[in-house]
Design a protein around this motif. Structure first.
Motif, PDB file in Angstrom:
ATOM      1  N   ASN A   1       0.826  -1.214   0.000  1.00 52.80           N
ATOM      2  CA  ASN A   1       0.000   0.000   0.000  1.00 52.80           C
ATOM      3  C   ASN A   1       0.855   1.257   0.000  1.00 52.80           C
ATOM      4  N   MET A   2       1.965   1.231   0.732  1.00 52.13           N
ATOM      5  CA  MET A   2       2.875   2.371   0.722  1.00 52.13           C
ATOM      6  C   MET A   2       3.449   2.577  -0.678  1.00 52.13           C
ATOM      7  N   ASN A   3       3.712   1.484  -1.380  1.00 51.99           N
ATOM      8  CA  ASN A   3       4.235   1.605  -2.741  1.00 51.99           C
ATOM      9  C   ASN A   3       3.200   2.239  -3.666  1.00 51.99           C
ATOM     10  N   VAL A   4       1.926   1.862  -3.526  1.00 50.94           N
ATOM     11  CA  VAL A   4       0.862   2.435  -4.356  1.00 50.94           C
ATOM     12  C   VAL A   4       0.786   3.947  -4.161  1.00 50.94           C
ATOM     13  N   VAL A   5       0.827   4.401  -2.913  1.00 53.03           N
ATOM     14  CA  VAL A   5       0.727   5.839  -2.629  1.00 53.03           C
ATOM     15  C   VAL A   5       1.944   6.579  -3.169  1.00 53.03           C
ATOM     16  N   ARG A   6       3.122   6.028  -2.988  1.00 48.85           N
ATOM     17  CA  ARG A   6       4.331   6.722  -3.422  1.00 48.85           C
ATOM     18  C   ARG A   6       4.397   6.833  -4.953  1.00 48.85           C
ATOM     19  N   LEU A   7       3.952   5.805  -5.655  1.00 51.70           N
ATOM     20  CA  LEU A   7       3.922   5.901  -7.120  1.00 51.70           C
ATOM     21  C   LEU A   7       2.932   6.964  -7.572  1.00 51.70           C
ATOM     22  N   TRP A   8       1.786   7.059  -6.904  1.00 57.22           N
ATOM     23  CA  TRP A   8       0.804   8.093  -7.251  1.00 57.22           C
ATOM     24  C   TRP A   8       1.394   9.482  -7.013  1.00 57.22           C
TER      25      TRP A   8
END
Length: 630
Positions: A333-340
């Motif tokens: 989930n942290m990866n999803v937010v950081r890519l956004w």
């Protein structure tokens, strides 16, 4: 005002020309400073602390203190009594209405006297003659041939000197241009080489239409600050993780993020998971430092002058590799937010048409955590600042390119969301956002994050402020003259209009995240007045690029060797206690790629922007940096 102080008792620190200062005089003077300039009092104490720690010499102390006290004659008078007589008299003549004492006999001695020693020019030491070795070397006591400085040649004619006057109760003052350079000359001080450089740098960077541009900057800042104050905490956008995951964030919210430069993401990870992280971080801290969060006295072994600084300002604690930290960094989930967040930036250079970073490939930047106890006065906050560069923001050619629109007097040409040369700056890493994951509930007055939520206007104000004529010619507002540093301090003296918009980020729950643009002004509340612990894990966003690949390689090696990440204090706390320290074997497949142990495949790259070939070439370059020897 100065007359009132001069006639008061010496115990309050007032100027007494014929009295020797003692401890009570010094304490009285500190009380005066605290009452008269509360906003700058901590900075004043920091100057004295640096001197006591022998990090700076007496010359630097006098230089900085005099600069801080300009415009407050009664404080300058009080301060002068702690100086050698010749230096004191020169200071009073230069900055106050005090006149030199007349000769007691009314007749001047015509015989030339040797120059009196000062802090800057003490009496030359006598070189002893060693027995059996002959005379001392020739010119052993000669004055060193230091670089000279001609302020007229460098900066033009000095303006007419005028007495400074207080502007308002906020601590900001009208200062005569070149006041400090002129005062150095009066006190027989040779200007330091860094000050010469900074003065010339400012002269070279000043746009020809500075006053016109400055008026526009002030107008924009004031208008934006009024908007912020009108909306209060609601000004900071809040997004739910599911809306990011399912691409439901509307354009209005995206634009607000770009204006404010800061946002909250609710429910980034499950609340129970965040609470578990918190408990395990506490267990690790208790093991390493033998502390009890319910007993403030147990922290005495950490907060003292002899122990290494395992805690820094704002309750930030030097732990990097605890299991919860590693797990949170590689959480999907942290990866999803950081890519956004990465995709909010323009990553194609406007001049060269080259890709500057790969937004869909995220790396891990290892950072610390924050642990603050309620009502624990020994833990202080962190003053407002910008990270990622102090003087380098003006001096580094890459930064000059980033801020070319501002420094060129064309505000509309500056885009704070253009990667540009940020990925070429001589620092360890390029971050699109700084951020943290909340481990405990926290809100305003809980010793948490404070921000100035306006981006483009604040950057323009900060970059142009030192170039104005009321700033001493050598000074870059916010750059620490004493001990440098890679942060830019934001103070009421130079940036008061911006600080009107300062606010806490608002209430967050365990599992929420807070993110802010690397140029956003931020700090940590001075006191924790709440009831519960205020704990967060720092996890920024850092997309793949050659600069970050080189940093990732150094970081990977440091982890394998048991050292702190590059750029952090290498206290080696966790190496001595490995049972709570995560290892490479704890990494998931995603975590291994983000930490540079395995390469990202080219199949991860997106083709929607028509830049697939260029991004593939950059990814190959980054993999070569990371795995050239494997």
């Amino acid at each position: 005002m100065s007359t009132t102080y001069a006639t008061s008792n010496a115990s309050n620190g007032a100027y007494k020309p014929d009295a020797k200062p003692n401890l009570q005089t010094a304490l009285g003077f500190l009380r005066q400073v605290k009452e008269s300039m509360p906003a700058e009092y901590d900075t004043f104490l920091d100057v004295l602390t640096q001197y006591r720690a022998k990090n700076v010499d007496a010359q630097s102390v006098v230089t900085v203190v005099v600069e801080m006290l300009i415009g407050r004659e009664y404080l300058l008078e009080s301060f002068s009594q702690f100086l050698p007589p010749a230096c004191r008299q020169c200071l009073l003549e230069r900055f106050t209405a005090k006149q030199p004492k007349p000769d007691p006999d009314g007749v001047k001695d015509t015989k030339p006297a040797p120059p009196a020693p000062t802090l800057d020019h003490p009496k030359p030491p006598v070189v002893p003659v060693k027995r059996g070795r002959g005379r001392p070397p020739k010119n052993a006591n000669a004055k060193r041939n230091l670089p000279t400085f001609d302020p007229v040649e460098l900066l033009g004619e000095m303006p007419v000197e005028q007495k400074r006057s207080r502007r308002d109760a906020g601590g900001d003052f009208h200062l005569r241009p070149n006041a400090i350079l002129s005062s150095y000359k009066c006190m027989n001080r040779r200007i330091s080489q860094p000050h010469i450089y900074q003065a010339q740098l400012k002269k070279d960077l000043t746009p020809p239409n500075l006053e016109e541009v400055w008026q526009e900057v002030e107008r924009r800042v004031n208008a934006r600050v009024e908007e912020v104050l009108a909306e209060g905490e609601n000004w900071i956008p809040t997004i739910d993780y599911d809306d990011i995951l399912h691409n439901r964030v509307d354009e209005k919210t995206r634009e607000r993020v770009k204006v404010a430069g800061v946002l909250k993401v609710r429910n980034t990870i499950e609340k129970a998971t965040a609470e578990d992280y918190n408990q395990r971080m506490m267990d690790a801290m208790k093991h390493y430092f033998q502390v009890d969060p319910t007993d403030h006295a147990s922290y005495a072994s950490i907060y003292n002058d002899t122990n290494p600084k395992t805690f820094t300002l704002g309750g930030v604690q030097e732990m990097y590799y605890a299991h919860p930290q590693t797990e949170a960094r590689q959480h999907p989930n942290m990866n999803v937010v950081r890519l956004w967040l990465n995709r909010l930036w323009t990553h194609l250079d406007k001049e060269t048409n080259e890709v500057m970073c790969i937004p869909e490939v995220e790396t891990t930047y290892i950072d610390r955590w924050r642990h603050r106890l309620p009502h624990f006065q020994t833990q202080t906050g962190m003053k407002e600042h910008m990270d990622n560069g102090g003087m380098s923001r003006w001096a580094d050619p890459a930064w000059q390119h980033v801020y070319a629109g501002i420094l060129g007097g064309k505000l509309s040409d500056f885009d704070p969301w253009d990667v540009g040369r940020r990925a070429h700056i001589s620092s360890s890493v390029f971050r699109t956002f700084q951020g943290w994951l909340a481990l405990t509930p926290q809100g305003p007055t809980d010793g948490s994050l404070e921000v100035v939520p306006l981006l483009a206007e604040a950057i323009a104000y900060v970059m142009l402020r030192p170039l104005r004529s009321d700033v001493p010619a050598h000074q870059l507002c916010g750059v620490n003259d004493l001990h440098g540093g890679d942060t830019l301090e934001i103070t009421s003296r130079w940036h008061a209009p911006l600080l009107r918009a300062k606010m806490a980020v608002g209430m967050v729950e365990p599992g929420d995240t807070v993110w802010w643009h690397p140029d956003v002004i931020h700090g940590v509340e001075e006191k924790h007045l709440g009831k519960h612990l205020s704990n967060v894990l720092y996890i920024p966003s850092a997309p793949m690029c050659p600069l970050n690949a080189r940093s990732l390689r150094r970081q990977r090696e440091a982890w394998e060797q048991g050292n702190a990440p590059p750029g952090f204090p290498n206290l080696r706390i966790e190496k001595k206690n490995p049972q709570f320290r995560s290892e490479v074997s704890d990494l998931t497949d995603l975590g291994r790629k983000q930490m540079g142990f395995d390469p990202f495949p080219a199949s991860i790259l997106e083709d929607g922007d028509g830049l697939l070939e260029k991004k593939a070439a950059m990814l190959a370059e980054c993999n070569e940096i990371l795995f050239a020897d494997k």
